[in-house]
Design a protein around this motif. Structure first.
Motif, PDB file in Angstrom:
ATOM      1  N   SER A   1       5.381  -2.564   4.499  1.00 24.58           N
ATOM      2  CA  SER A   1       5.408  -1.450   5.442  1.00 24.58           C
ATOM      3  C   SER A   1       4.881  -0.168   4.812  1.00 24.58           C
ATOM      4  O   SER A   1       5.289   0.221   3.717  1.00 24.58           O
ATOM      5  CB  SER A   1       6.853  -1.226   5.917  1.00 24.58           C
ATOM      6  N   GLN A   2       3.984   0.522   5.533  1.00 25.99           N
ATOM      7  CA  GLN A   2       3.480   1.797   5.028  1.00 25.99           C
ATOM      8  C   GLN A   2       4.533   2.896   5.151  1.00 25.99           C
ATOM      9  O   GLN A   2       4.543   3.822   4.336  1.00 25.99           O
ATOM     10  CB  GLN A   2       2.199   2.181   5.770  1.00 25.99           C
ATOM     11  N   LEU A   3       5.434   2.782   6.104  1.00 26.55           N
ATOM     12  CA  LEU A   3       6.527   3.748   6.172  1.00 26.55           C
ATOM     13  C   LEU A   3       7.431   3.603   4.953  1.00 26.55           C
ATOM     14  O   LEU A   3       7.905   4.609   4.407  1.00 26.55           O
ATOM     15  CB  LEU A   3       7.338   3.555   7.453  1.00 26.55           C
ATOM     16  N   ALA A   4       7.657   2.369   4.516  1.00 26.22           N
ATOM     17  CA  ALA A   4       8.455   2.154   3.306  1.00 26.22           C
ATOM     18  C   ALA A   4       7.791   2.806   2.103  1.00 26.22           C
ATOM     19  O   ALA A   4       8.461   3.411   1.261  1.00 26.22           O
ATOM     20  CB  ALA A   4       8.653   0.662   3.055  1.00 26.22           C
ATOM     21  N   VAL A   5       6.481   2.707   2.015  1.00 24.79           N
ATOM     22  CA  VAL A   5       5.748   3.351   0.924  1.00 24.79           C
ATOM     23  C   VAL A   5       5.915   4.861   0.989  1.00 24.79           C
ATOM     24  O   VAL A   5       6.226   5.522  -0.008  1.00 24.79           O
ATOM     25  CB  VAL A   5       4.250   2.982   0.974  1.00 24.79           C
ATOM     26  N   ALA A   6       5.726   5.426   2.172  1.00 22.78           N
ATOM     27  CA  ALA A   6       5.851   6.882   2.334  1.00 22.78           C
ATOM     28  C   ALA A   6       7.248   7.362   1.964  1.00 22.78           C
ATOM     29  O   ALA A   6       7.412   8.395   1.308  1.00 22.78           O
ATOM     30  CB  ALA A   6       5.521   7.271   3.778  1.00 22.78           C
ATOM     31  N   ALA A   7       8.253   6.598   2.362  1.00 22.39           N
ATOM     32  CA  ALA A   7       9.629   7.026   2.159  1.00 22.39           C
ATOM     33  C   ALA A   7      10.122   6.820   0.734  1.00 22.39           C
ATOM     34  O   ALA A   7      10.993   7.552   0.261  1.00 22.39           O
ATOM     35  CB  ALA A   7      10.545   6.278   3.130  1.00 22.39           C
ATOM     36  N   THR A   8       9.572   5.828   0.042  1.00 22.75           N
ATOM     37  CA  THR A   8      10.119   5.485  -1.272  1.00 22.75           C
ATOM     38  C   THR A   8       9.209   5.820  -2.441  1.00 22.75           C
ATOM     39  O   THR A   8       9.686   6.094  -3.531  1.00 22.75           O
ATOM     40  CB  THR A   8      10.449   3.977  -1.343  1.00 22.75           C
TER      41      THR A   8
ATOM     42  N   LEU B   1      -0.638  11.845   4.453  1.00 23.73           N
ATOM     43  CA  LEU B   1      -0.652  10.467   3.955  1.00 23.73           C
ATOM     44  C   LEU B   1      -1.557   9.570   4.786  1.00 23.73           C
ATOM     45  O   LEU B   1      -2.223   8.676   4.264  1.00 23.73           O
ATOM     46  CB  LEU B   1       0.770   9.900   3.943  1.00 23.73           C
ATOM     47  N   ALA B   2      -1.597   9.820   6.095  1.00 27.13           N
ATOM     48  CA  ALA B   2      -2.388   8.976   6.989  1.00 27.13           C
ATOM     49  C   ALA B   2      -3.867   9.335   6.996  1.00 27.13           C
ATOM     50  O   ALA B   2      -4.729   8.448   7.086  1.00 27.13           O
ATOM     51  CB  ALA B   2      -1.830   9.070   8.411  1.00 27.13           C
ATOM     52  N   ASN B   3      -4.170  10.631   6.897  1.00 27.60           N
ATOM     53  CA  ASN B   3      -5.555  11.072   7.093  1.00 27.60           C
ATOM     54  C   ASN B   3      -6.269  11.500   5.819  1.00 27.60           C
ATOM     55  O   ASN B   3      -7.502  11.372   5.723  1.00 27.60           O
ATOM     56  CB  ASN B   3      -5.585  12.249   8.083  1.00 27.60           C
TER      57      ASN B   3
ATOM     58  N   TYR C   1      -0.078  11.364  -2.075  1.00 26.15           N
ATOM     59  CA  TYR C   1       0.277  12.457  -2.979  1.00 26.15           C
ATOM     60  C   TYR C   1       0.310  11.961  -4.423  1.00 26.15           C
ATOM     61  O   TYR C   1      -0.030  12.688  -5.346  1.00 26.15           O
ATOM     62  CB  TYR C   1       1.653  13.028  -2.613  1.00 26.15           C
ATOM     63  N   LYS C   2       0.725  10.733  -4.615  1.00 27.17           N
ATOM     64  CA  LYS C   2       0.792  10.160  -5.955  1.00 27.17           C
ATOM     65  C   LYS C   2       0.407   8.687  -5.905  1.00 27.17           C
ATOM     66  O   LYS C   2       0.632   8.008  -4.902  1.00 27.17           O
ATOM     67  CB  LYS C   2       2.191  10.341  -6.560  1.00 27.17           C
ATOM     68  N   GLU C   3      -0.166   8.225  -6.988  1.00 21.67           N
ATOM     69  CA  GLU C   3      -0.540   6.819  -7.088  1.00 21.67           C
ATOM     70  C   GLU C   3       0.709   5.957  -6.982  1.00 21.67           C
ATOM     71  O   GLU C   3       1.757   6.256  -7.544  1.00 21.67           O
ATOM     72  CB  GLU C   3      -1.244   6.550  -8.424  1.00 21.67           C
ATOM     73  N   ILE C   4       0.595   4.879  -6.239  1.00 25.46           N
ATOM     74  CA  ILE C   4       1.730   3.986  -6.041  1.00 25.46           C
ATOM     75  C   ILE C   4       1.857   3.076  -7.252  1.00 25.46           C
ATOM     76  O   ILE C   4       0.965   2.293  -7.560  1.00 25.46           O
ATOM     77  CB  ILE C   4       1.553   3.155  -4.763  1.00 25.46           C
ATOM     78  N   GLY C   5       2.990   3.191  -7.949  1.00 26.28           N
ATOM     79  CA  GLY C   5       3.167   2.403  -9.164  1.00 26.28           C
ATOM     80  C   GLY C   5       3.919   1.118  -8.976  1.00 26.28           C
ATOM     81  O   GLY C   5       3.675   0.147  -9.673  1.00 26.28           O
TER      82      GLY C   5
ATOM     83  N   VAL D   1       2.049  -2.476  -1.561  1.00 23.74           N
ATOM     84  CA  VAL D   1       1.041  -1.765  -0.782  1.00 23.74           C
ATOM     85  C   VAL D   1       0.394  -0.707  -1.674  1.00 23.74           C
ATOM     86  O   VAL D   1       1.066   0.181  -2.157  1.00 23.74           O
ATOM     87  CB  VAL D   1       1.678  -1.093   0.458  1.00 23.74           C
ATOM     88  N   SER D   2      -0.910  -0.809  -1.901  1.00 24.17           N
ATOM     89  CA  SER D   2      -1.587   0.139  -2.788  1.00 24.17           C
ATOM     90  C   SER D   2      -2.909   0.614  -2.185  1.00 24.17           C
ATOM     91  O   SER D   2      -3.975   0.452  -2.767  1.00 24.17           O
ATOM     92  CB  SER D   2      -1.835  -0.512  -4.157  1.00 24.17           C
ATOM     93  N   PRO D   3      -2.872   1.224  -0.990  1.00 18.52           N
ATOM     94  CA  PRO D   3      -4.106   1.717  -0.379  1.00 18.52           C
ATOM     95  C   PRO D   3      -4.445   3.119  -0.857  1.00 18.52           C
ATOM     96  O   PRO D   3      -3.661   3.758  -1.555  1.00 18.52           O
ATOM     97  CB  PRO D   3      -3.745   1.723   1.109  1.00 18.52           C
ATOM     98  N   ASP D   4      -5.617   3.610  -0.465  1.00 16.42           N
ATOM     99  CA  ASP D   4      -5.982   4.988  -0.766  1.00 16.42           C
ATOM    100  C   ASP D   4      -5.226   5.955   0.149  1.00 16.42           C
ATOM    101  O   ASP D   4      -4.902   7.070  -0.243  1.00 16.42           O
ATOM    102  CB  ASP D   4      -7.489   5.184  -0.592  1.00 16.42           C
ATOM    103  N   LYS D   5      -4.992   5.528   1.384  1.00 12.12           N
ATOM    104  CA  LYS D   5      -4.207   6.327   2.320  1.00 12.12           C
ATOM    105  C   LYS D   5      -3.455   5.381   3.259  1.00 12.12           C
ATOM    106  O   LYS D   5      -3.802   4.203   3.375  1.00 12.12           O
ATOM    107  CB  LYS D   5      -5.086   7.299   3.105  1.00 12.12           C
ATOM    108  N   LEU D   6      -2.447   5.915   3.914  1.00 12.76           N
ATOM    109  CA  LEU D   6      -1.601   5.094   4.781  1.00 12.76           C
ATOM    110  C   LEU D   6      -2.105   5.200   6.218  1.00 12.76           C
ATOM    111  O   LEU D   6      -1.512   5.859   7.073  1.00 12.76           O
ATOM    112  CB  LEU D   6      -0.150   5.550   4.665  1.00 12.76           C
ATOM    113  N   ASP D   7      -3.219   4.522   6.497  1.00 10.18           N
ATOM    114  CA  ASP D   7      -3.911   4.712   7.772  1.00 10.18           C
ATOM    115  C   ASP D   7      -3.196   4.070   8.956  1.00 10.18           C
ATOM    116  O   ASP D   7      -3.560   4.316  10.113  1.00 10.18           O
ATOM    117  CB  ASP D   7      -5.355   4.205   7.684  1.00 10.18           C
ATOM    118  N   ASN D   8      -2.183   3.269   8.697  1.00  4.76           N
ATOM    119  CA  ASN D   8      -1.424   2.662   9.790  1.00  4.76           C
ATOM    120  C   ASN D   8      -0.042   3.307   9.958  1.00  4.76           C
ATOM    121  O   ASN D   8       0.777   2.858  10.764  1.00  4.76           O
ATOM    122  CB  ASN D   8      -1.255   1.153   9.542  1.00  4.76           C
ATOM    123  N   LEU D   9       0.212   4.351   9.187  1.00  4.96           N
ATOM    124  CA  LEU D   9       1.544   4.948   9.147  1.00  4.96           C
ATOM    125  C   LEU D   9       1.981   5.487  10.509  1.00  4.96           C
ATOM    126  O   LEU D   9       3.116   5.254  10.947  1.00  4.96           O
ATOM    127  CB  LEU D   9       1.569   6.067   8.097  1.00  4.96           C
TER     128      LEU D   9
END
Length: 478
Positions: free
Chosen positions: A259-266, A314-316, A320-324, A328-336
């Motif tokens: 989930s991209q929301l999970a990425v954004a939130a965590t 995050l979507a557009n 903000y920071k590289e996902i470690g 999910v490791s996209p350049d942006k969260l385009d489905n968020l």
């Protein structure tokens, strides 16, 4: 269905990554081998791992990545507070590059090698994920009839004769019928105990917000079989937390792994608050997912706070920071935005939206939220987190409604330990001597590598150890 024969050189209990690596190694030694798997599918949690740890591998040589194994050993021993076994960890590190090369020679493809968060550059990412690596191992086992794999068959009891392992009792999971199989060597590769709530509760500070993201089959079978024949109960309590995770009481946690929301939130280090709406930690702790999990569990409830400007960014624009530490490791969260819209239409309990901070605080009964966000925005404006020390580049304001709160729990990927082994992965009794003919590999023995916290600093260590320990155990079997 029962095996074709009644006697084997070796029986491997469990057909996950460690068990299948042991099976391939046994095939290379021409050992008549049986692999039993209590489930109906093969690969276990190995299907979901990202990559394997290695030092001085072919890929690191290509990338000019040089790691001093002694420095690495010392760092990991300090991380574990010297609860890890120095000799066993050293053997693993010293042979880890060779293990990666062996997998590569079998046909396993690696996409890249490097760091994960703030770590040593040791994780060799599987091209196609863990499932692709499992597929390669299975293809090798289908080449001849030395190794037999039987599914829906569980181990019920280990047998001994004059102190030496002599076989085991197996049960057909469909019919309940039992049969004795003779073997002088048995390898336990059952994946640890993360899916056994009783064992987890006994050995860690358990709360309902801890959620297993395992395949459901890691119920501590191997260690319990071994304990019954005199094995030492050893080093339990190290859980591989996946950091924060969406906390949904109605659905299994693995549903949200991508989930991209999970990425954004965590993963994006914005703002976490507790059940009173107070900030309690530097959100960049998620670079070490186990430390993040520990921090979340210090609070009764935890919410990740986002606003519309962070969602838009995050979507557009991008992360903000590289996902470690995320699948999910996209350049942006385009489905968020579509995810959020879908969750809101479903009226999920874990996501709350409000036009203002006051409204969000009222909906969730977070009395300190307004003051917390005002103070946090002041820190952002000043460019310094004088409370918890988050890096300036991750100080992101929350100023534009609507506002969102995502409730977080903690995912558990695996639980390490339960059995003490020697440097040949032979299971030891409470006096430190081997139980002859009994071996443990993978998560059943991985407590040898850690203290109370999984070694996030050494990424890929569980998958790497699965492959190493599988081969290592077989090497000493004649």
């Amino acid at each position: 269905m029962f095996p074709k024969d009644n006697e084997y050189d070796l029986v491997i209990v469990g057909a996950g990554l460690s068990g299948l690596c042991a099976a391939v190694a046994a095939q290379e030694k021409n050992l008549h081998t049986l692999v039993i798997e209590k489930g109906r599918s093969l690969g276990g949690d190995g299907n979901y791992v990202e990559g394997a740890m290695g030092v001085d591998s072919y890929l690191q040589k290509q990338e000019n990545i040089n790691i001093d194994p002694v420095e690495l050993l010392q760092d990991e021993l300090q991380y574990s507070h010297y609860e890890a076994s120095a000799p066993h960890l050293k053997k693993y590190i010293d042979d880890s590059g060779n293990t990666i090369d062996w997998l590569h020679q079998l046909g396993v493809k690696f996409a890249k090698v490097g760091k994960q968060g703030k770590s040593w550059p040791t994780i060799h990412t599987f091209e196609g994920g863990g499932h692709a690596a499992i597929k390669v191992l299975l293809s090798h086992l289908q080449e001849n009839n030395l190794v037999e794999i039987v599914t829906s068959l569980s181990a019920q009891k280990l047998l001994k004769n004059n102190g030496h392992i002599s076989g085991l009792i197996v049960m057909d999971e469909a019919t309940g019928e039992e049969r004795e199989i003779k073997a002088n060597n048995i390898i336990l590769a059952t994946g640890g105990y993360v899916d056994n709530p009783a064992l987890v509760k006994r050995h860690i500070n358990f709360t309902s917000r801890l959620m297993s993201v395992s395949d459901g089959k890691s119920t501590g079978d191997g260690m319990q079989l071994a304990w019954q024949v005199g094995a030492d109960q050893y080093r339990m309590g190290a859980i591989q937390y996946g950091g924060g995770a969406i906390y949904d009481k109605t659905r299994p946690p693995f549903v949200y792994m991508a989930s991209q929301l999970a990425v954004a939130a965590t993963q994006e280090a914005i703002l976490w608050v507790n059940e009173r709406g107070e900030r309690f930690v530097n959100e960049d702790v998620n670079d070490n997912m186990c430390h993040a999990g520990d921090a979340i569990l210090t609070q009764a409830r935890v919410f990740s706070i986002l606003d519309q400007s962070t969602i838009d960014h995050l979507a557009n624009v991008g992360l903000y920071k590289e996902i470690g530490n995320s699948p999910v490791s996209p350049d942006k969260l385009d489905n968020l935005k579509d995810e959020i819209s879908g969750y809101l239409k479903q009226h999920v309990k874990f996501l709350t939206q409000a036009d203002s901070v006051n409204e969000l605080a009222t909906k969730l009964n977070l009395p300190e939220l307004k003051d917390t966000i005002e103070h946090y925005n002041d820190l952002v404006q000043k460019g310094q987190d004088t409370d918890f020390g988050k890096a300036k580049e991750y100080l992101t304001p929350l100023e534009q409604g609507p506002y969102y709160a995502v409730e977080l729990g903690v995912g558990m990927a695996c639980a390490l330990g339960g059995l003490k082994v020697d440097n040949q992965n032979q299971v030891l009794n409470s006096h430190g001597y081997p139980v002859p003919g009994l071996f443990a590999i993978g998560n059943d023995a991985a407590g040898m590598l850690v203290g109370d916290t999984y070694a996030v600093t050494l990424p890929g260590s569980t998958a790497g150890y699965a492959a190493f320990s599988g081969r290592n155990a077989v090497k000493s079997i004649n």
